[in-house]
Scaffold this motif. Structure first.
Motif, PDB file in Angstrom:
ATOM      1  N   TYR A  91     -13.082  57.286  64.605  1.00 42.86           N
ATOM      2  CA  TYR A  91     -12.443  57.603  63.415  1.00 42.86           C
ATOM      3  C   TYR A  91     -11.075  58.404  63.832  1.00 42.86           C
ATOM      4  CZ  TYR A  91     -16.265  55.852  60.586  1.00 42.86           C
ATOM      5  OH  TYR A  91     -17.174  55.179  60.168  1.00 42.86           O
ATOM      6  N   PHE A  92     -10.075  58.243  63.043  1.00 46.91           N
ATOM      7  CA  PHE A  92      -8.728  58.672  63.359  1.00 46.91           C
ATOM      8  C   PHE A  92      -8.135  59.160  62.092  1.00 46.91           C
ATOM      9  CE2 PHE A  92      -4.166  58.901  65.055  1.00 46.91           C
ATOM     10  CZ  PHE A  92      -4.458  59.641  66.144  1.00 46.91           C
ATOM     11  N   THR A 107      -3.983  59.766  57.931  1.00 45.94           N
ATOM     12  CA  THR A 107      -5.081  60.309  56.741  1.00 45.94           C
ATOM     13  C   THR A 107      -6.289  59.230  56.528  1.00 45.94           C
ATOM     14  OG1 THR A 107      -3.278  61.338  55.304  1.00 45.94           O
ATOM     15  CG2 THR A 107      -5.320  60.758  54.243  1.00 45.94           C
ATOM     16  N   LEU A 108      -6.122  58.033  56.794  1.00 46.76           N
ATOM     17  CA  LEU A 108      -7.079  57.079  56.794  1.00 46.76           C
ATOM     18  C   LEU A 108      -6.449  55.739  57.436  1.00 46.76           C
ATOM     19  CD1 LEU A 108      -9.893  56.661  55.617  1.00 46.76           C
ATOM     20  CD2 LEU A 108      -8.605  55.588  53.570  1.00 46.76           C
ATOM     21  N   GLU A 109      -7.353  54.866  57.827  1.00 47.56           N
ATOM     22  CA  GLU A 109      -6.795  53.855  58.540  1.00 47.56           C
ATOM     23  C   GLU A 109      -6.351  52.783  57.945  1.00 47.56           C
ATOM     24  OE1 GLU A 109     -10.213  55.845  61.145  1.00 47.56           O
ATOM     25  OE2 GLU A 109      -9.795  55.354  58.866  1.00 47.56           O
ATOM     26  N   SER A 110      -6.758  52.712  56.734  1.00 43.05           N
ATOM     27  CA  SER A 110      -5.927  51.605  55.854  1.00 43.05           C
ATOM     28  C   SER A 110      -4.325  52.257  55.301  1.00 43.05           C
ATOM     29  CB  SER A 110      -6.643  51.581  54.349  1.00 43.05           C
ATOM     30  OG  SER A 110      -6.903  52.883  53.754  1.00 43.05           O
ATOM     31  N   GLY A 111      -4.173  53.386  55.746  1.00 45.68           N
ATOM     32  CA  GLY A 111      -2.862  54.110  55.881  1.00 45.68           C
ATOM     33  C   GLY A 111      -1.713  52.868  56.622  1.00 45.68           C
ATOM     34  N   LEU A 112      -2.337  52.319  57.524  1.00 49.20           N
ATOM     35  CA  LEU A 112      -1.450  51.381  58.246  1.00 49.20           C
ATOM     36  C   LEU A 112      -0.644  50.418  57.483  1.00 49.20           C
ATOM     37  CD1 LEU A 112      -3.656  50.932  61.473  1.00 49.20           C
ATOM     38  CD2 LEU A 112      -1.621  52.530  61.204  1.00 49.20           C
ATOM     39  N   LEU A 113      -1.357  50.024  56.374  1.00 45.43           N
ATOM     40  CA  LEU A 113      -0.814  49.115  55.392  1.00 45.43           C
ATOM     41  C   LEU A 113       0.599  49.739  54.795  1.00 45.43           C
ATOM     42  CD1 LEU A 113      -3.863  47.770  53.185  1.00 45.43           C
ATOM     43  CD2 LEU A 113      -2.839  46.865  55.042  1.00 45.43           C
ATOM     44  N   HIS A 152      -9.078  60.600  49.930  1.00 44.78           N
ATOM     45  CA  HIS A 152      -8.051  59.971  50.801  1.00 44.78           C
ATOM     46  C   HIS A 152      -7.889  58.318  50.611  1.00 44.78           C
ATOM     47  CE1 HIS A 152     -12.165  59.769  52.408  1.00 44.78           C
ATOM     48  NE2 HIS A 152     -11.828  59.069  52.968  1.00 44.78           N
ATOM     49  N   PHE A 153      -8.825  57.799  49.937  1.00 44.97           N
ATOM     50  CA  PHE A 153      -8.484  56.301  49.543  1.00 44.97           C
ATOM     51  C   PHE A 153      -7.197  56.199  48.523  1.00 44.97           C
ATOM     52  CE2 PHE A 153     -13.168  56.640  50.182  1.00 44.97           C
ATOM     53  CZ  PHE A 153     -13.016  55.719  51.339  1.00 44.97           C
ATOM     54  N   LEU A 154      -7.472  57.334  47.399  1.00 44.71           N
ATOM     55  CA  LEU A 154      -6.243  57.266  46.651  1.00 44.71           C
ATOM     56  C   LEU A 154      -5.001  57.576  47.352  1.00 44.71           C
ATOM     57  CD1 LEU A 154      -5.459  57.023  43.613  1.00 44.71           C
ATOM     58  CD2 LEU A 154      -6.234  59.346  43.206  1.00 44.71           C
ATOM     59  N   GLN A 155      -5.060  58.677  48.169  1.00 44.94           N
ATOM     60  CA  GLN A 155      -3.912  59.365  48.825  1.00 44.94           C
ATOM     61  C   GLN A 155      -3.066  58.222  49.491  1.00 44.94           C
ATOM     62  OE1 GLN A 155      -6.068  62.847  50.807  1.00 44.94           O
ATOM     63  NE2 GLN A 155      -4.003  63.050  51.101  1.00 44.94           N
ATOM     64  N   VAL A 156      -3.823  57.254  50.276  1.00 46.58           N
ATOM     65  CA  VAL A 156      -3.217  56.152  50.741  1.00 46.58           C
ATOM     66  C   VAL A 156      -2.611  55.017  49.541  1.00 46.58           C
ATOM     67  CG1 VAL A 156      -3.810  53.952  52.010  1.00 46.58           C
ATOM     68  CG2 VAL A 156      -4.520  56.189  52.885  1.00 46.58           C
ATOM     69  N   THR A 175       6.409  58.555  55.204  1.00 49.11           N
ATOM     70  CA  THR A 175       5.353  58.330  54.452  1.00 49.11           C
ATOM     71  C   THR A 175       4.263  57.551  55.256  1.00 49.11           C
ATOM     72  OG1 THR A 175       6.791  57.992  52.608  1.00 49.11           O
ATOM     73  CG2 THR A 175       4.725  56.694  52.302  1.00 49.11           C
ATOM     74  N   PHE A 176       4.889  56.629  56.145  1.00 48.07           N
ATOM     75  CA  PHE A 176       4.011  55.846  56.894  1.00 48.07           C
ATOM     76  C   PHE A 176       3.143  56.859  57.766  1.00 48.07           C
ATOM     77  CE2 PHE A 176       3.331  53.966  61.314  1.00 48.07           C
ATOM     78  CZ  PHE A 176       2.333  53.026  60.945  1.00 48.07           C
ATOM     79  N   THR A 177       3.712  57.718  58.387  1.00 50.04           N
ATOM     80  CA  THR A 177       2.952  58.718  59.175  1.00 50.04           C
ATOM     81  C   THR A 177       1.926  59.455  58.511  1.00 50.04           C
ATOM     82  OG1 THR A 177       5.075  59.107  60.509  1.00 50.04           O
ATOM     83  CG2 THR A 177       3.351  60.517  60.931  1.00 50.04           C
TER      84      THR A 177
END
Length: 216
Positions: free
Chosen positions: A29-30, A145-151, A108-112, A138-140
């Motif tokens: 995880y990252f 925060t979560l892998e789905s943040g790459l979206l 963190h799901f909601l954060q993304v 915002t992207f960074t």
């Protein structure tokens, strides 16, 4: 344990930066920003952990709703008429409950989701260098925060392709460079890797398979 352990670790940790560094080289995880955020909320709570984490969650839900409404861009009677339908779908769809019901330690799901909507709102603006910088920030934040943040990268690119004024070519190039840096740091420098396929249960057609069934 998913909730209590990070809270206790945050209480014992000396600073958010320490939490960030401690979790940047984890296996599979990252998510270093997630733990830094937990520490920030813990420090702001000053011992009132229930209030601090609940308030942070409530503010996220409020931001989620406000950013969605703003993204509707209601400027005429037609959009005003269909806005209640959009809100009904947004609040009533089954994924909304799953997104907002997680509370501790931080959702963190909601954060993304909030950061993705923030990127959309920025892309709808008039643009400029400050907007470009805000999109990259915002992207960074989302990616760390979560892998789905790459979206959020997908949001920026899709906004640019559709001609939104706030998504410039500079922002797309910068976000793509940050995406490449993310991959290099995660898989090159720290060799974080990915979770194994049998780490948890997963959906398969109309049923759910447990780890033992996945391995079989």
């Amino acid at each position: 344990s998913d909730s209590l352990a990070p809270i206790l670790d945050a209480v014992r940790s000396p600073s958010p930066w320490h939490e960030f560094q401690a979790h940047i080289s984890e296996v599979s995880y990252f998510r270093p920003m997630r733990f830094a955020t937990i520490k920030v909320v813990s420090d702001l709570g000053n011992g009132q952990y229930f209030l601090a984490y609940r308030l942070f969650h409530a503010l996220l839900v409020l931001a989620f709703l406000l950013l969605f409404v703003r993204a509707l861009q209601i400027h005429d009677r037609l959009t005003l008429a269909v806005a209640p339908l959009a809100l009904t779908i947004f609040l009533g769809i089954h994924t909304f409950l799953g997104t907002v019901k997680e509370i501790y330690p931080t959702n963190h799901f909601l954060q993304v989701a909030v950061l993705a909507l923030l990127a959309l709102n920025l892309a709808q603006s008039r643009g400029g260098r400050l907007v470009d910088l805000a999109l990259l920030t915002t992207f960074t934040l989302a990616a760390l925060t979560l892998e789905s943040g790459l979206l959020v990268w997908v949001v920026i690119v899709a906004a640019w392709m559709s001609g939104m004024p706030g998504a410039s070519r500079r922002a797309v190039i910068g976000a793509t460079a940050l995406l490449g840096a993310y991959a290099w740091v995660r898989f090159g420098i720290y060799s974080t890797g990915l979770p194994t396929v049998d780490e948890r249960s997963t959906g398969y057609l109309l049923e759910a398979l447990e780890p033992a069934e996945i391995r079989q």
